[in-house]
Scaffold this active site. Structure first.
Site, PDB file in Angstrom:
ATOM      1  N   ALA A  94      -2.549  -1.287  -2.561  1.00 61.54           N
ATOM      2  CA  ALA A  94      -1.826  -0.203  -3.231  1.00 61.54           C
ATOM      3  C   ALA A  94      -1.387   0.702  -2.087  1.00 61.54           C
ATOM      4  O   ALA A  94      -2.217   1.201  -1.330  1.00 61.54           O
ATOM      5  CB  ALA A  94      -2.755   0.534  -4.175  1.00 61.54           C
ATOM      6  N   SER A  95      -0.091   0.892  -1.945  1.00 60.84           N
ATOM      7  CA  SER A  95       0.410   1.628  -0.773  1.00 60.84           C
ATOM      8  C   SER A  95      -0.034   3.089  -0.818  1.00 60.84           C
ATOM      9  O   SER A  95      -0.410   3.616  -1.870  1.00 60.84           O
ATOM     10  CB  SER A  95       1.939   1.563  -0.728  1.00 60.84           C
ATOM     11  OG  SER A  95       2.370   0.229  -0.858  1.00 60.84           O
ATOM     12  N   GLN A  96       0.065   3.735   0.347  1.00 56.65           N
ATOM     13  CA  GLN A  96      -0.320   5.142   0.450  1.00 56.65           C
ATOM     14  C   GLN A  96       0.658   5.988  -0.381  1.00 56.65           C
ATOM     15  O   GLN A  96       1.882   5.867  -0.207  1.00 56.65           O
ATOM     16  CB  GLN A  96      -0.259   5.553   1.917  1.00 56.65           C
ATOM     17  CG  GLN A  96      -0.782   6.928   2.192  1.00 56.65           C
ATOM     18  CD  GLN A  96      -0.672   7.284   3.664  1.00 56.65           C
ATOM     19  OE1 GLN A  96      -0.097   6.562   4.455  1.00 56.65           O
ATOM     20  NE2 GLN A  96      -1.230   8.424   4.017  1.00 56.65           N
TER      21      GLN A  96
END
Ligand SMILES: C[S@@+](CC[C@H](N)C(=O)[O-])C[C@H]1O[C@@H](n2cnc3c(N)ncnc32)[C@H](O)[C@@H]1O
Length: 438
Positions: A94-96
């Site tokens: 899950a990207s930043q």
């Protein structure tokens, strides 16, 4: 009440155990809402979220439901969270949130847009985009792995978000069935611009992708002006750091190990390098040339480093893993597992940027730098590096945000001018810093 209708099968939602469960899940929801509001407030205050549409989307979509098994406090930290590994390397995450916000702003989605995402992952970004494009728009999200697509579908269902088309597909091929798209976005690092993205993007549409540019990864928003020239021209560039694409668009390795001291070279061309000579030079350090410059990690990688890499074919990133006692001092970056510096490499030596004060290493701080020659020809290379450094400082420390790119398909005969041309398998990148000619 919904919970009564969908309640405990045995008691119809009236027993004490069920009521307690309901109470707990209401508490979790309230806590998640609070945490999410805090995250959004920080993204707004930090200038990552800039538009009401992106803010609304972050407020509406519960990130924790896309990260089951992760404590909700952590789900609302501004951090990337890996969800799948292969051979010890994260291949999905899950990207930043702050990077997602930056990219959603670059993407400039509108209501009614049709958008393709390559790299569905948890499905969270697809959900944010669905919120922005609304019921008159369309979101298609593909991922290479069936288990990830199944996970994304489950997360979207648990968040009550419907209508997103999910598919297991190598994103290098796009998703022709529902093309053309107003926007194509990759949330995975790409080495090249694939022909399918050109073909499936509407004229006037925008392709946003984390693109490898000589050792840097840049989130580049590219608009397709017209079909005949197929020229994509950048409207926004930011630094980023995504997991690399697998499958058809994987591209060459961008990191080459030197086999000693945790050293590797960050490069993306197939150029033959004499590694033995390089290691021999590193064993022959000369006297440091002091400079008046101070550099932070950001200056090094996204400013001077990118600027040098674009202007000068013989510049490379020398990466140092861990704190090797021999080569650790080549790590200009503050503490961390992976450090490194920029080197200018010649036939009979090299020159490297080094920290001239090893004590001053707080994360994000600017450290004083010197240029160190190595090997018999290092002196002349050090002069060149000092000269480049002076010109970069005089140009106002240009960084990724100032870089301009035009991208043509390989084989295009368009006449091009610019500081540098990079040739990939499917594309030609023309790089320029318009206001700060090096
Ligand atoms: C950083 S994650 C994406 C995060 C995602 N957008 C989210 O909101 O959770 C990158 C994703 O790209 C996927 N990926 C890698 N190579 C791919 C390819 N060739 N085609 C499609 N997806 C790919 C990975 O499996 C991974 O799930």
């Amino acid at each position: 009440m919904l919970w009564l209708l969908s309640g405990h099968p045995a008691c119809g939602g009236r027993c004490l155990a069920w009521t307690a469960l309901e109470g707990r899940s209401r508490l979790v929801r309230v806590r998640a809402d609070e945490l999410r509001a805090g995250m959004v407030a920080r993204l707004v205050a930090g200038g990552r979220i800039r538009s009401p549409a992106v803010e609304r989307a972050f407020r509406a979509v519960p990130r924790h439901l896309f990260l089951p098994g992760i404590p909700i406090e952590r789900a609302y930290h501004d951090e990337a969270i890996a969800i799948k590994w292969q051979d010890g390397v994260a291949v999905s995450s899950a990207s930043q949130p702050s990077m997602m916000a930056i990219m959603l702003e670059q993407l400039a989605l509108r209501r009614g847009h049709s958008v393709l995402e390559v790299g569905a992952g948890t499905g969270y970004n697809a959900a944010l985009m669905a919120e922005i494009v609304g019921s008159t728009g369309r979101v298609v999200a593909v991922d290479l792995d069936e288990d990830l697509v199944a996970g994304a579908a489950a997360h979207l269902a648990s968040a009550g978000i419907h209508g997103i088309t999910l598919a297991t597909r190598d994103g290098a091929l796009g998703y022709r069935e529902l093309a053309p798209y107003d926007r194509i976005v990759l949330t995975v690092g790409s080495w090249d611009v694939q022909p399918a993205w050109w073909d499936q993007l509407a004229v006037g549409g925008r392709l946003l992708l984390p693109l490898s540019v000589r050792g840097s990864q840049l989130s580049v928003a590219l608009d397709l002006l017209d079909r005949p020239s197929r020229c994509l021209h950048s409207v926004s560039v930011r630094s980023c750091g995504f997991v690399r694409m697998r499958g058809l668009g994987a591209g060459p390795q961008t990191r080459r190990s030197l086999g000693v001291g945790g050293l590797s070279l960050g490069t993306e061309d197939d150029r033959e390098l004499d590694v033995d000579a390089l290691l021999r030079f590193l064993a022959q350090p000369g006297v440091d040339r002091p400079t008046r410059a101070r550099l932070s990690a950001g200056d090094l990688w996204d400013g001077l480093g990118l600027w040098l890499a674009v202007c000068e074919p013989d510049v490379f990133r020398l990466l140092v893993s861990g704190a090797d006692e021999h080569y650790g001092e080549l790590s200009l970056l503050p503490a961390g597992l992976d450090g490194g510096t920029m080197v200018l490499l010649g036939e009979d030596g090299l020159a490297a940027l080094v920290s001239s004060d090893r004590r001053d290493r707080k994360r994000g701080s600017r450290v004083p730098v010197a240029v160190r020659p190595y090997g018999p020809g290092g002196g002349e290379l050090a002069d060149r590096l000092v000269n480049y450094l002076g010109r970069w400082l005089a140009a106002g420390r240009p960084s990724a945000a100032e870089l301009r790119l035009r991208v043509y398909p390989t084989g295009s005969s368009a006449a091009v001018s610019g500081v540098r041309e990079l040739r990939k398998e499917h594309s030609r990148l023309i790089l320029d810093w318009p206001e700060t000619v090096p």
